[in-house]
Design an enzyme around this catalytic site. Structure first.
Site, PDB file in Angstrom:
ATOM      1  CG  MET A  17      -2.053  -1.021   1.147  1.00 58.31           C
ATOM      2  SD  MET A  17      -3.188  -0.769  -0.228  1.00 58.31           S
ATOM      3  CE  MET A  17      -4.113   0.660   0.311  1.00 58.31           C
ATOM      4  N   GLY A  18       1.841   1.306   0.908  1.00 57.42           N
ATOM      5  CA  GLY A  18       2.658   2.511   1.035  1.00 57.42           C
ATOM      6  C   GLY A  18       3.478   2.800  -0.207  1.00 57.42           C
ATOM      7  CB  VAL A  78       3.256   0.619   9.466  1.00 58.42           C
ATOM      8  CG1 VAL A  78       4.382   1.488   8.907  1.00 58.42           C
ATOM      9  CG2 VAL A  78       2.624   1.285  10.692  1.00 58.42           C
ATOM     10  CB  ALA A  80      -3.951  -1.450  11.731  1.00 59.04           C
ATOM     11  CB  SER A 132     -11.080   1.596   0.145  1.00 59.11           C
ATOM     12  OG  SER A 132     -11.485   0.352  -0.398  1.00 59.11           O
ATOM     13  N   GLY A 133      -9.094   0.398  -1.919  1.00 56.76           N
ATOM     14  CA  GLY A 133      -8.826   0.141  -3.337  1.00 56.76           C
ATOM     15  C   GLY A 133      -7.727  -0.887  -3.526  1.00 56.76           C
ATOM     16  CE  LYS A 186     -11.002   0.747   3.621  1.00 53.19           C
ATOM     17  NZ  LYS A 186      -9.818   0.088   3.984  1.00 53.19           N
ATOM     18  CG  HIS A 189     -15.356   0.788   2.157  1.00 52.78           C
ATOM     19  ND1 HIS A 189     -14.473  -0.277   2.140  1.00 52.78           N
ATOM     20  CD2 HIS A 189     -15.526   1.128   0.859  1.00 52.78           C
ATOM     21  CE1 HIS A 189     -14.122  -0.555   0.894  1.00 52.78           C
ATOM     22  NE2 HIS A 189     -14.752   0.293   0.096  1.00 52.78           N
ATOM     23  CG  ASN A 190     -12.781  -2.466   5.047  1.00 52.14           C
ATOM     24  OD1 ASN A 190     -12.844  -1.660   4.123  1.00 52.14           O
ATOM     25  ND2 ASN A 190     -11.640  -2.927   5.483  1.00 52.14           N
ATOM     26  CE1 TYR A 194     -14.317  -7.931   6.237  1.00 54.66           C
ATOM     27  CE2 TYR A 194     -15.192  -9.799   7.441  1.00 54.66           C
ATOM     28  CZ  TYR A 194     -14.146  -8.952   7.140  1.00 54.66           C
ATOM     29  OH  TYR A 194     -12.936  -9.142   7.752  1.00 54.66           O
TER      30      TYR A 194
HETATM   31  N1  LIG Z   1      -3.315  -4.537   1.584  1.00 53.55           N
HETATM   32  C1  LIG Z   1      -4.462  -3.946   1.300  1.00 53.55           C
HETATM   33  O1  LIG Z   1      -5.162  -4.257   0.323  1.00 53.55           O
HETATM   34  C2  LIG Z   1      -4.944  -2.823   2.161  1.00 53.55           C
HETATM   35  C3  LIG Z   1      -4.256  -2.467   3.331  1.00 53.55           C
HETATM   36  N2  LIG Z   1      -4.678  -1.414   4.070  1.00 53.55           N
HETATM   37  C4  LIG Z   1      -3.951  -1.030   5.286  1.00 53.55           C
HETATM   38  O2  LIG Z   1      -2.779  -0.322   4.919  1.00 53.55           O
HETATM   39  C5  LIG Z   1      -1.717  -0.582   5.847  1.00 53.55           C
HETATM   40  C6  LIG Z   1      -0.509  -1.127   5.083  1.00 53.55           C
HETATM   41  O3  LIG Z   1      -0.900  -2.333   4.470  1.00 53.55           O
HETATM   42  P1  LIG Z   1       0.103  -3.217   3.606  1.00 53.55           P
HETATM   43  O4  LIG Z   1       0.811  -2.359   2.619  1.00 53.55           O
HETATM   44  O5  LIG Z   1      -0.676  -4.392   3.140  1.00 53.55           O
HETATM   45  O6  LIG Z   1       1.234  -3.620   4.641  1.00 53.55           O
HETATM   46  P2  LIG Z   1       1.204  -4.562   5.948  1.00 53.55           P
HETATM   47  O7  LIG Z   1      -0.058  -4.360   6.682  1.00 53.55           O
HETATM   48  O8  LIG Z   1       1.599  -5.931   5.548  1.00 53.55           O
HETATM   49  O9  LIG Z   1       2.381  -3.890   6.811  1.00 53.55           O
HETATM   50  C7  LIG Z   1       3.738  -3.982   6.406  1.00 53.55           C
HETATM   51  C8  LIG Z   1       4.434  -2.663   6.681  1.00 53.55           C
HETATM   52  O10 LIG Z   1       4.369  -2.325   8.079  1.00 53.55           O
HETATM   53  C9  LIG Z   1       5.703  -2.074   8.544  1.00 53.55           C
HETATM   54  N3  LIG Z   1       5.804  -2.370   9.963  1.00 53.55           N
HETATM   55  C10 LIG Z   1       5.337  -3.467  10.611  1.00 53.55           C
HETATM   56  N4  LIG Z   1       5.610  -3.379  11.943  1.00 53.55           N
HETATM   57  C11 LIG Z   1       6.267  -2.203  12.120  1.00 53.55           C
HETATM   58  C12 LIG Z   1       6.805  -1.529  13.251  1.00 53.55           C
HETATM   59  N5  LIG Z   1       6.696  -2.055  14.480  1.00 53.55           N
HETATM   60  N6  LIG Z   1       7.428  -0.358  13.062  1.00 53.55           N
HETATM   61  C13 LIG Z   1       7.517   0.191  11.841  1.00 53.55           C
HETATM   62  N7  LIG Z   1       7.026  -0.390  10.721  1.00 53.55           N
HETATM   63  C14 LIG Z   1       6.402  -1.557  10.871  1.00 53.55           C
HETATM   64  C15 LIG Z   1       6.542  -2.982   7.702  1.00 53.55           C
HETATM   65  O11 LIG Z   1       7.872  -2.594   7.770  1.00 53.55           O
HETATM   66  P3  LIG Z   1       9.042  -3.681   7.486  1.00 53.55           P
HETATM   67  O12 LIG Z   1       9.155  -3.748   6.001  1.00 53.55           O
HETATM   68  O13 LIG Z   1      10.243  -3.093   8.140  1.00 53.55           O
HETATM   69  O14 LIG Z   1       8.618  -4.976   8.098  1.00 53.55           O
HETATM   70  C16 LIG Z   1       5.911  -2.741   6.340  1.00 53.55           C
HETATM   71  O15 LIG Z   1       6.301  -1.512   5.791  1.00 53.55           O
HETATM   72  C17 LIG Z   1      -2.297  -1.559   6.874  1.00 53.55           C
HETATM   73  O16 LIG Z   1      -2.758  -0.841   7.990  1.00 53.55           O
HETATM   74  C18 LIG Z   1      -3.471  -2.201   6.142  1.00 53.55           C
HETATM   75  O17 LIG Z   1      -4.482  -2.641   7.023  1.00 53.55           O
HETATM   76  C19 LIG Z   1      -5.725  -0.635   3.661  1.00 53.55           C
HETATM   77  C20 LIG Z   1      -6.399  -0.920   2.522  1.00 53.55           C
HETATM   78  C21 LIG Z   1      -6.106  -2.053   1.710  1.00 53.55           C
HETATM   79  O1  LIG Z   2      -9.370  -2.595   3.472  1.00 51.19           O
HETATM   80  C1  LIG Z   2      -9.452  -3.333   2.513  1.00 51.19           C
HETATM   81  C2  LIG Z   2     -10.161  -2.950   1.283  1.00 51.19           C
HETATM   82  O2  LIG Z   2     -10.947  -1.852   1.448  1.00 51.19           O
HETATM   83  C3  LIG Z   2      -8.865  -4.728   2.616  1.00 51.19           C
HETATM   84  O3  LIG Z   2      -8.863  -5.335   1.393  1.00 51.19           O
HETATM   85  C4  LIG Z   2      -9.607  -5.447   3.674  1.00 51.19           C
HETATM   86  O4  LIG Z   2      -8.911  -5.203   4.897  1.00 51.19           O
HETATM   87  C5  LIG Z   2      -9.685  -6.918   3.525  1.00 51.19           C
HETATM   88  O5  LIG Z   2     -10.240  -7.373   4.727  1.00 51.19           O
HETATM   89  P1  LIG Z   2     -10.289  -8.890   5.155  1.00 51.19           P
HETATM   90  O6  LIG Z   2      -8.871  -9.409   5.032  1.00 51.19           O
HETATM   91  O7  LIG Z   2     -10.785  -8.862   6.544  1.00 51.19           O
HETATM   92  O8  LIG Z   2     -11.214  -9.564   4.178  1.00 51.19           O
END
Ligand SMILES: NC(=O)C1=CN([C@@H]2O[C@H](COP(=O)(O)OP(=O)(O)OC[C@H]3O[C@@H](n4cnc5c(N)ncnc54)[C@H](OP(=O)(O)O)[C@@H]3O)[C@@H](O)[C@H]2O)C=CC1
Ligand SMILES: O=C(CO)[C@H](O)[C@H](O)COP(=O)(O)O
Length: 478
Positions: A17-18, A78, A80, A132-133, A186, A189-190, A194
């Site tokens: 995501m980031g 990062v 949550a 989201s997305g 948000k 939304h989630n 579901y």
């Molecule tokens: N994936 C998706 O489709 C969606 C995700 N989100 C939300 O966006 C956020 C990012 O999601 P996603 O990109 O999937 O990544 P992850 O949720 O898998 O998180 C990984 C990231 O978190 C960092 N991290 C973990 N622990 C720590 C810590 N203690 N201190 C600093 N950094 C830390 C990791 O760093 P390192 O590389 O050093 O381990 C890495 O950059 C989450 O909150 C997620 O719920 C929202 C919408 C959709």
């Molecule tokens: O935030 C999102 C999209 O809007 C993620 O895709 C969502 O967290 C997926 O949830 P789960 O793993 O509980 O099905």
């Protein structure tokens, strides 16, 4: 080393995501500073995508902060929970009054309220922004739901709107409301996501088990449905998933995926918060419980062994496909009606003054539940912000009335055939419950009064009453 303070915005946390959000910012001409706890991710991003825009790679949080123009804007992406607090703790001593910390993760809104209050005390803005997305949305235009102060949105709004999805010239990003409002929206939304997926899965199951269709045939049905009122991202990708053939087995992939749905927690949070607010989000609750049931593999086997696997009676009729389409549509309207009710209740509880029409507007693009009928929901709430329920809006009332007969046929047929459809059944029960002139809640009140002297109100006069059940059964005013 002295770092020049030239970056417009920063992203820390460069997993899917980031890193995609940072690329999106850079592609839109923003000079973006990037940082990750383990610097390998930062290096990889610059190596693979550095040419896409103007990035400043920072090895440490100090470098990241030093690279930013003031007031500084730092997006945290990062995991949550604890990780977000760890990053905030590392970041805040380095910031100055007026700087903005934006949490784009799926944080619980109560954590966001706590963090917002703590950072406000330090003179900082904390913005809980739902994004989201998925990874594709983060890169090409997500739906963004920022909370926090209005003042922070003056600075942040233009940059966030520049990277959000756009529908009919309107960005899918708006200031949602104070403190935790963005993350609450948000979360709902989630929750709707579901419920929507559960209903889609039930429609698939009916067409498969009662309708005798193959996944590939059902993919075609969903493709056709996507041309009409049901048009949405989830219906579109359902067709893609159902038509995908597994290279190893030669079967449809859906036939070889383990049937245990996982969950990260946002659906469960939605239901927990709905329970606190007293809002019946039955469709979302059934969706969460259906995932839990699917994961109880040993229990499923024990019951299957005890009773034998359910034998589904084929109920193929010419009209099944269209009946299921209508049941899906009506149940989906109920799920959205419940989600919007929950946002309204939270808005009252926390004084957020949520604009429900605006929420439907920013969900029209970029997010997972984007759908054609969100335009109708926007119109409904823009026209009547105090609408008692989405169900009473003229458009949705007519749509549900038109679908009702088919909806009942599908529920009855599924129950008789032995296909579990908790989403369809609960949506219909919700609709019937709201429409009933009298509910058996009257009996519940009588029972409560009997065993616990909890009192009841009457339909024909004011006041609270108790019947002397263990005495002469006369009624006294409480
Ligand atoms: N994936 C998706 O489709 C969606 C995700 N989100 C939300 O966006 C956020 C990012 O999601 P996603 O990109 O999937 O990544 P992850 O949720 O898998 O998180 C990984 C990231 O978190 C960092 N991290 C973990 N622990 C720590 C810590 N203690 N201190 C600093 N950094 C830390 C990791 O760093 P390192 O590389 O050093 O381990 C890495 O950059 C989450 O909150 C997620 O719920 C929202 C919408 C959709
Ligand atoms: O935030 C999102 C999209 O809007 C993620 O895709 C969502 O967290 C997926 O949830 P789960 O793993 O509980 O099905």
């Amino acid at each position: 080393m002295t770092t020049e303070a030239t970056a417009r915005i920063a992203v820390t946390g460069l997993a899917v995501m980031g890193s995609n959000l940072a690329r999106n910012l850079a592609r839109h001409g923003h000079r973006v500073a990037v940082h990750n706890r383990s610097s390998s991710r930062t290096k990889l991003l610059i190596e693979q995508h550095g040419h896409e825009g103007d990035f400043v790679a920072a090895e440490t949080m100090e470098d990241l902060v030093a690279s930013l123009q003031k007031p500084r804007q730092i997006i945290i992406m990062v995991k949550a929970g604890g990780p977000t607090d760890a990053v905030i703790d590392e970041l805040t001593p380095l910031l100055d009054e007026g700087d903005m910390v934006i949490d784009g993760g799926n944080a619980h809104y109560a954590d966001t309220r706590r963090r917002e209050a703590a950072l406000r005390d330090l003179g900082l803005h904390f913005v809980g922004a739902g994004i989201s997305g998925g990874e594709e949305g983060a890169l090409n235009g997500p739906s963004i739901m920022p909370g926090g102060s209005k003042e922070s949105y003056v600075h942040l709004g233009p940059v966030l709107e520049s990277i959000a999805a756009v529908v009919d010239g309107t960005p899918c990003c708006v200031h949602v409301g104070p403190d935790g409002a963005g993350h609450f929206v948000k979360m709902v939304h989630n929750g709707i996501e579901y419920a929507d997926m559960q209903l889609i899965a039930e429609a698939y199951d009916l067409l498969l088990r009662a309708g005798g269709k193959t996944p590939a045939e059902i993919a075609d049905v969903f493709r056709e449905w996507n041309e009409g009122d049901l048009e949405s991202y989830l219906i579109e990708i359902t067709a893609d998933v159902l038509s995908h053939v597994d290279a190893d087995s030669g079967k449809s992939l859906v036939e070889v995926i383990a049937d245990e749905a996982e969950q990260k927690g946002t659906g469960r949070w939605t239901v927990q918060e709905a329970l606190e607010l007293g809002v019946p989000v039955t469709g979302i609750a059934e969706a969460v419980f259906a995932r839990s049931l699917s994961g109880r593999v040993d229990q499923r086997k024990a019951v299957r062994d005890a009773f034998g696997a359910s034998e589904v009676a084929k109920t193929v009729t010419d009209g099944l496909v269209d009946d299921v389409r209508q049941a899906l549509y009506a149940s989906k309207v109920v799920a959205y009606a419940q989600g919007f009710d929950q946002m309204r209740a939270a808005s009252k509880e926390y004084g957020w003054d949520l604009d429900l029409g605006a929420m439907a507007t920013i969900w029209r693009g970029g997010c997972i539940i984007r759908a054609r009928f969100l335009d109708r929901i926007r119109e409904a709430y823009d026209g009547s912000p105090e609408l008692a329920s989405l169900l009473v809006d003229d458009y949705f009332r007519e749509a549900v009335q038109n679908a009702e007969a088919a909806w009942r046929r599908v529920v009855v047929g599924a129950v008789q055939a032995g296909v579990p459809v908790p989403g369809f059944v609960s949506a219909l029960a919700y609709y019937d419950g709201l429409r009933s002139e009298r509910l058996p809640a009257a009996l519940i009140q009588g029972l409560r009064d009997f065993f616990g002297a909890h009192t009841y109100r009457r339909t024909d006069r004011e006041g609270s009453f108790h019947t002397l059940w263990s005495g002469d059964r006369s009624q006294v005013e409480a």
